[in-house]
Scaffold this active site. Structure first.
Site, mmCIF file in Angstrom:
data_model
loop_
_atom_site.group_PDB
_atom_site.id
_atom_site.type_symbol
_atom_site.label_atom_id
_atom_site.label_comp_id
_atom_site.label_asym_id
_atom_site.label_seq_id
_atom_site.Cartn_x
_atom_site.Cartn_y
_atom_site.Cartn_z
ATOM 1 N N HIS A 136 57.619 0.608 75.381
ATOM 2 C CA HIS A 136 57.129 1.516 76.418
ATOM 3 C C HIS A 136 57.651 2.904 76.081
ATOM 4 C CE1 HIS A 136 55.651 2.649 80.457
ATOM 5 N NE2 HIS A 136 56.617 3.551 80.368
ATOM 6 N N CYS A 137 56.731 3.828 75.864
ATOM 7 C CA CYS A 137 57.100 5.175 75.439
ATOM 8 C C CYS A 137 57.233 6.088 76.661
ATOM 9 C CB CYS A 137 56.049 5.733 74.479
ATOM 10 S SG CYS A 137 56.418 7.408 73.907
#
Length: 221
Positions: free
Chosen positions: A103-104
């Site tokens: 998850h960026c």
């Protein structure tokens, strides 16, 4: 700076290309940020998904002999959908994501099966913009050992240092992702190998690795 000098002399090609690259980078950011990263559908849609997307099914069929047969799709304890191999639940997105990478926080979205290739393109364009921007900032700095010079160039100098930091971060991120892609593994699998059942119980270190060229081909094509 170089761009200002070219603009003053009527040479607008390079400034125009730079502006287009910046615009492309912004558009890619919103595209990667807003698109579906590969959310796992509910049970009724799983069969339809596999019929429409034979790529992952083909990949999994090629490694099925290398992964213990006892490992089956498990039901997610959060969203209660059946997780295919290489999927993981993201508690920030509240969805299970196919071929979950990470998850960026920068794009505020997961990087998964559907948007990972575009994420690499975004990083590449961003790196070009940063390198070019760093060159432009550096060309505008004419160093002098005086306090007045520092006062007049503090903003430009600070911008250059900030660009250098972002360039290093993006470069390292791009290199690490390209390495993982060439091995046909994900950030999550690389970091949590010992916790993932289909990797922990496999006889091979990475049952998905099919060679660098084929890994890259399957990822980008």
């Amino acid at each position: 700076s170089d761009l200002q000098e070219q603009e003053e002399h009527g040479e607008l090609l390079q400034p125009l290309i730079f502006v287009l690259l910046v615009l492309c980078s912004v558009l890619l950011y919103f595209k990667v940020s807003l698109m579906d990263p590969g959310f796992v559908k509910d049970d009724e849609e799983v069969k339809v998904y596999h019929l429409r997307n034979g790529k992952q099914g083909e990949e999994q069929s090629m490694v099925i002999a290398q992964v213990p047969s006892g490992i089956q799709m498990r039901r997610c304890g959060y969203c209660m959908v059946k997780q295919p191999m290489r999927a993981r639940h993201c508690q920030l997105c509240q969805h299970c994501v196919r071929r979950y990478d990470h998850h960026c926080p920068w794009i505020e979205n997961c990087v998964g099966e559907k948007n990972h290739p575009l994420f690499i393109v975004y990083l590449s364009v961003q790196l070009v913009v940063l390198l070019w921007g760093g060159h432009v900032a550096w060309s505008g700095l004419h160093f002098e050992q005086s306090w007045d010079w520092l006062q007049h160039n503090a903003l430009l100098l600070g911008s250059f240092l900030l660009i250098v930091i972002f360039t290093i971060v993006v470069l390292l991120l791009l290199i690490s992702h390209l390495y993982l892609i060439s091995c046909n593994t994900t950030t999550w699998e690389f970091m949590s190998h010992h916790r993932i059942s289909y990797l922990r119980q496999s006889e091979l270190e990475n049952p998905f690795d099919q060679g660098v060229l084929l890994n890259l081909w399957r990822f980008f094509c």
